[in-house]
Scaffold this active site. Structure first.
Site, PDB file in Angstrom:
ATOM      1  N   GLN A  87       0.837  -1.213   0.000  1.00 31.27           N
ATOM      2  CA  GLN A  87       0.000   0.000   0.000  1.00 31.27           C
ATOM      3  C   GLN A  87       0.866   1.254   0.000  1.00 31.27           C
ATOM      4  O   GLN A  87       0.592   2.228  -0.713  1.00 31.27           O
ATOM      5  CB  GLN A  87      -0.895   0.023   1.247  1.00 31.27           C
ATOM      6  CG  GLN A  87      -1.838  -1.147   1.348  1.00 31.27           C
ATOM      7  CD  GLN A  87      -2.560  -1.140   2.690  1.00 31.27           C
ATOM      8  OE1 GLN A  87      -3.387  -0.278   2.957  1.00 31.27           O
ATOM      9  NE2 GLN A  87      -2.254  -2.105   3.530  1.00 31.27           N
ATOM     10  N   ARG A  90       2.451   2.606  -3.244  1.00 35.16           N
ATOM     11  CA  ARG A  90       1.551   3.149  -4.266  1.00 35.16           C
ATOM     12  C   ARG A  90       1.640   4.680  -4.325  1.00 35.16           C
ATOM     13  O   ARG A  90       1.263   5.295  -5.329  1.00 35.16           O
ATOM     14  CB  ARG A  90       0.107   2.720  -3.992  1.00 35.16           C
ATOM     15  CG  ARG A  90      -0.163   1.250  -4.208  1.00 35.16           C
ATOM     16  CD  ARG A  90      -0.049   0.831  -5.650  1.00 35.16           C
ATOM     17  NE  ARG A  90      -0.995   1.513  -6.516  1.00 35.16           N
ATOM     18  CZ  ARG A  90      -2.277   1.183  -6.665  1.00 35.16           C
ATOM     19  NH1 ARG A  90      -2.752   0.132  -6.007  1.00 35.16           N
ATOM     20  NH2 ARG A  90      -3.079   1.867  -7.465  1.00 35.16           N
ATOM     21  N   GLN A 100      13.878  -3.052   2.245  1.00 34.71           N
ATOM     22  CA  GLN A 100      14.666  -4.272   2.432  1.00 34.71           C
ATOM     23  C   GLN A 100      14.292  -5.305   1.367  1.00 34.71           C
ATOM     24  O   GLN A 100      13.109  -5.539   1.115  1.00 34.71           O
ATOM     25  CB  GLN A 100      14.380  -4.853   3.824  1.00 34.71           C
ATOM     26  CG  GLN A 100      15.214  -6.074   4.122  1.00 34.71           C
ATOM     27  CD  GLN A 100      14.793  -6.686   5.455  1.00 34.71           C
ATOM     28  OE1 GLN A 100      13.611  -6.916   5.718  1.00 34.71           O
ATOM     29  NE2 GLN A 100      15.763  -6.932   6.304  1.00 34.71           N
ATOM     30  N   ARG A 103      15.354 -10.553  -1.982  1.00 34.88           N
ATOM     31  CA  ARG A 103      16.274 -11.258  -2.885  1.00 34.88           C
ATOM     32  C   ARG A 103      17.648 -11.344  -2.244  1.00 34.88           C
ATOM     33  O   ARG A 103      18.307 -12.379  -2.281  1.00 34.88           O
ATOM     34  CB  ARG A 103      16.414 -10.511  -4.219  1.00 34.88           C
ATOM     35  CG  ARG A 103      15.159 -10.444  -5.040  1.00 34.88           C
ATOM     36  CD  ARG A 103      15.463  -9.793  -6.370  1.00 34.88           C
ATOM     37  NE  ARG A 103      16.313 -10.630  -7.202  1.00 34.88           N
ATOM     38  CZ  ARG A 103      17.102 -10.170  -8.173  1.00 34.88           C
ATOM     39  NH1 ARG A 103      17.156  -8.867  -8.429  1.00 34.88           N
ATOM     40  NH2 ARG A 103      17.832 -10.993  -8.878  1.00 34.88           N
ATOM     41  N   ARG A 181      -4.426   8.327   4.718  1.00 36.55           N
ATOM     42  CA  ARG A 181      -4.095   7.171   5.563  1.00 36.55           C
ATOM     43  C   ARG A 181      -4.364   7.391   7.043  1.00 36.55           C
ATOM     44  O   ARG A 181      -4.258   6.444   7.818  1.00 36.55           O
ATOM     45  CB  ARG A 181      -2.620   6.774   5.359  1.00 36.55           C
ATOM     46  CG  ARG A 181      -2.202   6.545   3.927  1.00 36.55           C
ATOM     47  CD  ARG A 181      -2.864   5.342   3.296  1.00 36.55           C
ATOM     48  NE  ARG A 181      -2.340   5.097   1.956  1.00 36.55           N
ATOM     49  CZ  ARG A 181      -2.705   4.073   1.198  1.00 36.55           C
ATOM     50  NH1 ARG A 181      -3.604   3.206   1.631  1.00 36.55           N
ATOM     51  NH2 ARG A 181      -2.209   3.926  -0.010  1.00 36.55           N
TER      52      ARG A 181
HETATM   53  C1  LIG Z   1      -8.904   3.672   1.714  1.00 36.03           C
HETATM   54  C2  LIG Z   1      -8.085   3.291   0.517  1.00 36.03           C
HETATM   55  C3  LIG Z   1      -8.454   2.185  -0.218  1.00 36.03           C
HETATM   56  C4  LIG Z   1      -7.715   1.830  -1.343  1.00 36.03           C
HETATM   57  N1  LIG Z   1      -8.095   0.721  -2.062  1.00 36.03           N
HETATM   58  C5  LIG Z   1      -7.398   0.358  -3.170  1.00 36.03           C
HETATM   59  C6  LIG Z   1      -7.762  -0.793  -3.947  1.00 36.03           C
HETATM   60  O1  LIG Z   1      -8.708  -1.482  -3.628  1.00 36.03           O
HETATM   61  N2  LIG Z   1      -7.009  -1.111  -5.041  1.00 36.03           N
HETATM   62  C7  LIG Z   1      -5.948  -0.348  -5.436  1.00 36.03           C
HETATM   63  O2  LIG Z   1      -5.316  -0.658  -6.454  1.00 36.03           O
HETATM   64  N3  LIG Z   1      -5.572   0.739  -4.725  1.00 36.03           N
HETATM   65  C8  LIG Z   1      -6.264   1.097  -3.607  1.00 36.03           C
HETATM   66  N4  LIG Z   1      -5.866   2.202  -2.880  1.00 36.03           N
HETATM   67  C9  LIG Z   1      -4.660   2.931  -3.322  1.00 36.03           C
HETATM   68  C10 LIG Z   1      -5.023   4.203  -4.090  1.00 36.03           C
HETATM   69  O3  LIG Z   1      -5.733   3.890  -5.277  1.00 36.03           O
HETATM   70  C11 LIG Z   1      -3.753   4.988  -4.458  1.00 36.03           C
HETATM   71  O4  LIG Z   1      -2.941   4.208  -5.306  1.00 36.03           O
HETATM   72  C12 LIG Z   1      -2.937   5.342  -3.235  1.00 36.03           C
HETATM   73  O5  LIG Z   1      -3.740   5.929  -2.252  1.00 36.03           O
HETATM   74  C13 LIG Z   1      -1.807   6.296  -3.660  1.00 36.03           C
HETATM   75  O6  LIG Z   1      -2.309   7.618  -3.678  1.00 36.03           O
HETATM   76  P1  LIG Z   1      -2.247   8.626  -4.911  1.00 36.03           P
HETATM   77  O7  LIG Z   1      -2.783   8.057  -6.165  1.00 36.03           O
HETATM   78  O8  LIG Z   1      -2.933   9.818  -4.420  1.00 36.03           O
HETATM   79  O9  LIG Z   1      -0.695   8.777  -5.168  1.00 36.03           O
HETATM   80  P2  LIG Z   1       0.335   9.886  -4.607  1.00 36.03           P
HETATM   81  O10 LIG Z   1       1.634   9.662  -5.253  1.00 36.03           O
HETATM   82  O11 LIG Z   1       0.332   9.870  -3.098  1.00 36.03           O
HETATM   83  O12 LIG Z   1      -0.316  11.200  -5.172  1.00 36.03           O
HETATM   84  C14 LIG Z   1       0.063  12.457  -4.805  1.00 36.03           C
HETATM   85  C15 LIG Z   1      -0.784  13.411  -5.570  1.00 36.03           C
HETATM   86  O13 LIG Z   1      -0.395  13.431  -6.925  1.00 36.03           O
HETATM   87  C16 LIG Z   1      -1.497  13.093  -7.755  1.00 36.03           C
HETATM   88  N5  LIG Z   1      -1.004  12.225  -8.819  1.00 36.03           N
HETATM   89  C17 LIG Z   1      -0.186  11.171  -8.646  1.00 36.03           C
HETATM   90  N6  LIG Z   1       0.096  10.618  -9.834  1.00 36.03           N
HETATM   91  C18 LIG Z   1      -0.578  11.322 -10.751  1.00 36.03           C
HETATM   92  C19 LIG Z   1      -0.718  11.224 -12.158  1.00 36.03           C
HETATM   93  N7  LIG Z   1      -0.128  10.267 -12.855  1.00 36.03           N
HETATM   94  N8  LIG Z   1      -1.466  12.143 -12.802  1.00 36.03           N
HETATM   95  C20 LIG Z   1      -2.082  13.134 -12.117  1.00 36.03           C
HETATM   96  N9  LIG Z   1      -2.010  13.267 -10.776  1.00 36.03           N
HETATM   97  C21 LIG Z   1      -1.269  12.374 -10.111  1.00 36.03           C
HETATM   98  C22 LIG Z   1      -2.500  12.374  -6.849  1.00 36.03           C
HETATM   99  O14 LIG Z   1      -3.833  12.450  -7.311  1.00 36.03           O
HETATM  100  C23 LIG Z   1      -2.289  13.110  -5.561  1.00 36.03           C
HETATM  101  O15 LIG Z   1      -2.989  14.330  -5.524  1.00 36.03           O
HETATM  102  C24 LIG Z   1      -6.581   2.588  -1.742  1.00 36.03           C
HETATM  103  C25 LIG Z   1      -6.209   3.705  -0.974  1.00 36.03           C
HETATM  104  C26 LIG Z   1      -6.945   4.061   0.146  1.00 36.03           C
HETATM  105  C27 LIG Z   1      -6.523   5.250   0.951  1.00 36.03           C
END
Ligand SMILES: Cc1cc2nc3c(=O)[nH]c(=O)nc-3n(C[C@H](O)[C@H](O)[C@H](O)COP(=O)(O)OP(=O)(O)OC[C@H]3O[C@@H](n4cnc5c(N)ncnc54)[C@H](O)[C@@H]3O)c2cc1C
Length: 282
Positions: A87, A90, A100, A103, A181
């Site tokens: 998580q 992501r 860590q 591998r 989070r």
């Molecule tokens: C409660 C909860 C449940 C979740 N459930 C799932 C799930 O079931 N399956 C799953 O795959 N994931 C899940 N996630 C993960 C979620 O989809 C995101 O991948 C994760 O929260 C990372 O956040 P972010 O996309 O905001 O990325 P960050 O890197 O933290 O983003 C930072 C900021 O930049 C923006 N940003 C980042 N990349 C781009 C881009 N390419 N273009 C435009 N703007 C961008 C984001 O919108 C954000 O404003 C979950 C997350 C939470 C909190």
């Protein structure tokens, strides 16, 4: 003897003078002075710490967030599960991880370490959980002995396997991570880890830490944007409004009414400069 791993979070360092950096970055945007002149004033202590704090507080209430990227933190994090790490990684903007490796690191202890959710204990299934891990430990050790490389032996390791991180993250991303989070919709382990990251920042930079809240916090959006069902389940919903309630109030008491944007509104938005221009007025 249980080999249960307990999370550890330590703020290793932060880029020096974070408040001053935030002040100078914001000020540069709104001042005719050069950044060099602004820094000369900061260094000569012509701007009180109070003034710096106040100015930053005001700016943080606006959507002008890019200066926050100029404040950076480094964390050492240990003993979180691989299900947390899936998580955590992501998050991709404004954060950099070293994790860590399974591998290069061979786990040589008799019993593999593990992270165990309390729900297993509560359900009276701790022994079964540990029993499976004992079997896994044994199979993993035999795999290594049989010459299976660690990168392949790890295929039997569970989500409960602990891992470690060295992380660099900027303040803007830290705010975003806390938005998501620290919300009770996030999974308990990552919520606990992020709460510990916040506590570490609070220890040394309380002025900055007050902004690290779940997205419904009064220093963030101020309301909950999750579904009504989820909102009603949340223990802090007693002190936070839901978005539906805000719209209801707006419809009931607001002097203006909302409706879906039509092409007329788009035309107004597009033409607003022409409407306001002096040429049109004369
Ligand atoms: C409660 C909860 C449940 C979740 N459930 C799932 C799930 O079931 N399956 C799953 O795959 N994931 C899940 N996630 C993960 C979620 O989809 C995101 O991948 C994760 O929260 C990372 O956040 P972010 O996309 O905001 O990325 P960050 O890197 O933290 O983003 C930072 C900021 O930049 C923006 N940003 C980042 N990349 C781009 C881009 N390419 N273009 C435009 N703007 C961008 C984001 O919108 C954000 O404003 C979950 C997350 C939470 C909190």
């Amino acid at each position: 003897v249980s080999n249960e791993a307990k999370v550890q979070v330590k703020l290793i360092d932060f880029a020096k003078s974070p408040l001053e950096k935030l002040y100078a970055a914001f000020r540069t945007c709104y001042s005719s002075e050069t950044p060099i002149e602004i820094w000369q004033k900061i260094e000569a202590e012509k701007i009180s710490r109070e003034k710096i704090r106040e100015f930053i507080g005001e700016r943080l209430k606006t959507g002008h967030a890019s200066p926050l990227e100029q404040v950076v933190f480094w964390f050492a994090i240990a003993n979180v599960s691989r299900s947390l790490s899936h998580q955590f990684v992501r998050h991709r903007i404004g954060i950099s991880f070293e994790q860590q490796s399974q591998r290069y690191v061979k786990f040589k202890q008799d019993k593999l370490a593990f992270v165990m959710p309390e729900s297993w204990e509560r359900a009276g299934m701790r022994e079964e959980f540990e029993g499976l891990l004992d079997k896994t430990s044994d199979l993993y050790a035999r795999a290594l002995k049989a010459g299976i490389p660690a990168e392949d032996a790890r295929f039997v390791l569970p989500n409960a396997a602990p891992t470690n991180f060295h992380v660099m993250v900027n303040f803007a991303e830290m705010l975003h991570i806390c938005d998501l989070r620290l919300c009770v919709r996030a999974q308990w382990e990552i919520r606990r880890m992020v709460a510990l990251m916040r506590a570490e920042i609070k220890r040394v930079l309380p002025e900055i830490a007050v902004f690290l809240q779940p997205k419904c916090g009064e220093n963030r959006m101020g309301y909950c944007d999750e579904s009504l069902d989820e909102y009603l389940k949340c223990p802090i919903s007693k002190v936070r409004p839901h978005k539906a309630a805000i719209f209801e109030m707006y419809e009931k008491y607001g002097s203006r009414k909302s409706k879906p944007l039509s092409e007329t509104e788009f035309r107004v938005v597009e033409e607003v400069e022409t409407l306001d221009s002096p040429a049109k007025k004369t």
